[in-house]
Design a protein around this motif. Structure first.
Motif, short mmCIF file in Angstrom:
data_model
loop_
_atom_site.label_atom_id
_atom_site.label_comp_id
_atom_site.label_asym_id
_atom_site.label_seq_id
_atom_site.Cartn_x
_atom_site.Cartn_y
_atom_site.Cartn_z
N THR A 207 0.84 -1.20 0.00
CA THR A 207 0.00 0.00 0.00
C THR A 207 0.87 1.24 0.00
N PHE A 208 0.39 2.29 -0.66
CA PHE A 208 1.19 3.51 -0.82
C PHE A 208 1.36 4.27 0.49
N ASN A 243 -1.70 9.61 -9.92
CA ASN A 243 -1.89 10.01 -8.52
C ASN A 243 -0.68 9.63 -7.67
N ILE A 244 -0.10 8.45 -7.94
CA ILE A 244 1.08 8.01 -7.18
C ILE A 244 2.25 8.97 -7.41
N ILE A 245 2.51 9.33 -8.68
CA ILE A 245 3.61 10.25 -8.99
C ILE A 245 3.37 11.60 -8.34
N GLU A 246 2.13 12.09 -8.41
CA GLU A 246 1.80 13.38 -7.80
C GLU A 246 2.02 13.36 -6.30
N GLU A 247 1.63 12.25 -5.65
CA GLU A 247 1.80 12.14 -4.20
C GLU A 247 3.27 12.07 -3.82
N LYS A 261 6.33 1.80 -18.08
CA LYS A 261 6.01 2.87 -19.03
C LYS A 261 4.89 3.77 -18.52
N THR A 262 3.92 3.18 -17.81
CA THR A 262 2.78 3.97 -17.34
C THR A 262 3.21 5.07 -16.37
N TYR A 263 4.24 4.79 -15.57
CA TYR A 263 4.75 5.81 -14.64
C TYR A 263 5.46 6.94 -15.39
N GLY A 267 4.41 11.03 -15.36
CA GLY A 267 5.21 12.16 -14.85
C GLY A 267 6.57 11.81 -14.33
N ALA A 268 6.95 10.50 -14.28
CA ALA A 268 8.32 10.13 -13.91
C ALA A 268 9.26 10.59 -15.02
#
Length: 652
Positions: A207-208, A243-247, A261-263, A267-268
């Protein structure tokens, strides 16, 4: 007969329908069935992309998909219950081959391969996305084949260290999957083989929320590699990569890289990712060959087969990373049309240079255009200056001729008279002839002087005029009648016509007479023997129209364009043998006198087809008339002699 025909048509339709269903059923039965078993869930974009690529490349094969969801639980109890569910679902279906994606799905399929109670019993298995070497038993080798993912992250690590000179530590964000364990093991072995040394740490959780606080403690010497996806602690659902990258960016400023690739799209900065599109195409080939009985051994591809360097241009700018240091053949996403793959400062220099070049070229074009316009203006001014000089010279020559000719005639006539007087010979006819010449040429001189004075008055806007309400029809008719005898002497007929017998309007009678005499004089000069001159007068609405038309030699368009300018003369007809007669002031004065009456004058003419002058004067009235008007008027006969004084007999 009709009933038999209808029965035949119905029977034929039934046969066609049965044949269609039979062919369709046969076609459905002939299709092979493939089950794709994924390790995670339907929201995993990497696995989803492989599945879609397999479907696109498999022809005439039914594809069914199920998800193990190994991140929820990897216990034996969960796997056994999931297998029972699949067995119920596919027990009565003829599955020809199974494709497993990732390590967990392959382990699940191997565990049930030789269980006679399950539908997977001895079904061919093709695997992709397996991250480490696997050892198959001799019996398993008969049923299992696939592609091993080559885990060599040395190039990826060197890329991160090369792009971030101040990075000394790399932190891996992992979960409890087999894939995470393989990544951790591989990278830990590479810490001493990179271009410069670094320290590795890991933050592991499913979990994040569990890793968020730990990420917050990373300082500027760190770089992050996001290797897996995470669930939300609150609802247990998988979080969106964006959302994960933003957080992560909210709690730390360290550069973020990823093997997914999705990350990178979210925004990665970038990473060396496993290209799911290529992997899906190869998986489809393995499946078709396996279904057709062409069993292959496991394949370990070279590093570059499925791995692609991909970077997000906007993130490169955000973290101030030099794009010139990127690996060769890198794929760049989120790059605008006018974005340059160079450092920010260099991009600014390039764009400023381009703008300066554009500005310079624009300036040169403007200067060239401006200079060209100025050159054209200078040429036009020079041309006008030359034309003015020519007009001035021509005027001086014309005035000299206009003054000298009548003066010579007057002087010669005077000498002849003196000679006769000296010899005491008084012949009446001779004296009368010489006196007529003196009078006529005196009138010519007077006309020229009057014209020069009138031109000066018109130019300064002061022309004395006294308006009176008169019948303009009578005025025009009287002037026309006064020149009929002169025109007849040249064998020219003048015809006057009017649509109205009386049109009362405010005019300066003497000015109208001069206008008409000047136009009639021109018509006589330029009309051949046997020609005609027509004077028409009519009313159009509130305007009075006077037309003077002849069937003479006409004039060119160039002549018409300058006809009413000072000192511009129409070329005389050669038979008059007086090509240089006339000062070129007459029509300029006519236009000025028409203007005094708030009117306009236009000309229509064609060479050898004659000329027509059209005068338009608005009808008007004056309330108070000058009582001294008649005392100031010059008799028409005297005005005619002066205005027509430059017309000579053709035989002279």
């Amino acid at each position: 007969m009709i009933c038999k025909r209808k029965f035949s048509i119905l029977l034929l339709a039934i046969i066609i329908l049965i044949s269609f269903f039979y062919i369709n059923s046969y076609s459905q039965e002939s299709k092979k069935n493939v089950l794709i078993l994924c390790s995670y869930n339907s929201e995993n974009k990497w696995e989803h992309s492989i599945v879609e690529e397999v479907k696109r490349n498999l022809k005439n094969i039914n594809v069914k998909v199920d998800f193990l969801d190994s991140t929820s639980s990897d216990s034996d109890i969960y796997n056994e219950s999931f297998m029972k569910l699949l067995n119920i679902k596919y027990k009565n279906e003829d599955i020809d081959c199974i494709l497993t994606i990732d390590d967990e799905a392959l382990n699940f399929a191997r565990h049930n391969l030789f269980n006679k109670d399950f539908f997977m019993y001895k079904k061919p298995i093709v695997f992709v996305g397996v991250n480490g070497y696997i050892s198959l038993s001799s019996e398993e080798e008969n049923y299992i084949t696939g592609i091993l993912e080559y885990q060599d992250n040395l190039f990826f690590l060197d890329t991160i260290l090369n792009l971030n000179s101040d990075v000394k530590n790399i932190c891996l964000l992992l979960n409890n999957s087999i894939y995470s364990n393989m990544i951790k093991k591989n990278i830990s072995h590479l810490t001493k083989f990179t271009s410069r040394p670094f320290s590795m740490c890991t933050i592991e959780s499913d979990t994040f929320e569990d890793i968020k606080d730990k990420i917050n403690k990373l300082d500027d010497s760190y770089a992050i590699i996001v290797c897996v996806t995470y669930k939300d602690f609150a609802d247990g659902e998988f979080m969106n990569e964006t959302n994960i990258i933003e957080e992560i960016k909210k709690v730390t400023d360290v550069p973020i890289y990823s093997k997914l690739k999705t990350y990178v799209e979210a925004g990665a900065i970038g990473g060396i990712v496993n290209d799911e599109s290529k992997l899906g195409k190869i998986a489809a080939v393995f499946l078709e060959e396996t279904i057709n009985g062409e069993h292959k051994e496991m394949v370990t591809p070279t590093y570059s087969t499925f791995n692609t360097a991909i970077f997000n241009f906007q993130s490169l700018r955000e973290y101030n990373i030099d794009p010139l240091l990127l690996p060769k053949n890198s794929v760049i996403i989120n790059k605008g049309t006018f974005d340059l793959l160079v450092p920010r400062y260099l991009e600014i220099i390039i764009w400023v240079s381009i703008l300066l070049v554009i500005l310079g070229i624009t300036t040169l074009i403007y200067m060239y255009s401006s200079n060209k316009k100025n050159s054209l203006k200078d040429k036009l001014l020079l041309r006008k200056s030359i034309e003015k000089d020519e007009i001035k010279t021509d005027f001086i020559i014309t005035m000299s001729h206009e003054l000298r000719t009548p003066l010579n005639i007057i002087i010669n006539a005077n000498k002849l008279l003196n000679l006769k007087v000296y010899n005491d010979k008084y012949e009446k006819e001779f004296f009368q002839k010489q006196i007529n010449l003196i009078n006529k040429n005196s009138n010519r001189l007077l006309r020229l002087i009057n014209n020069l004075i009138d031109v000066s008055k018109i130019e300064v806007g002061y022309v004395d005029a006294t308006f009176k309400n008169e019948n303009i029809v009578d005025v025009v008719e009287d002037v026309t009648m006064s020149v009929i005898d002169l025109a007849n002497s040249y064998n020219i007929e003048i015809i006057f016509d009017t649509e109205e017998e009386e049109i009362i309007t405010a005019i300066d009678r003497s000015k109208i007479e001069r206008i008409m005499l000047n136009l009639l004089s021109n018509s006589i000069k330029f009309t051949n023997d046997g020609g005609h001159i027509y004077v028409n007068l009519k009313k159009a609405g509130k305007d009075i129209i006077i037309e003077v038309k002849d069937d003479g030699i006409g004039m060119s368009n160039d002549t018409k364009d300058h006809l009413f300018e000072k000192f511009k003369k129409a070329k005389r007809y050669p038979s008059l043998e007086r090509e240089h007669e006339g000062s070129g002031l007459g029509l300029f004065i006519v236009k000025g006198l028409v203007g005094i009456h708030n009117g306009s004058i236009n000309v229509e003419s064609e060479i050898n087809k004659g000329t027509k002058f059209i005068i338009k004067i608005p009808q008007g009235f004056v309330d108070k008339e000058n009582s001294n008007q008649n005392l100031m008027n010059v008799p028409l006969d005297y005005t005619s002699k002066i205005e027509l004084s430059d017309i000579y007999n053709k035989d002279e």
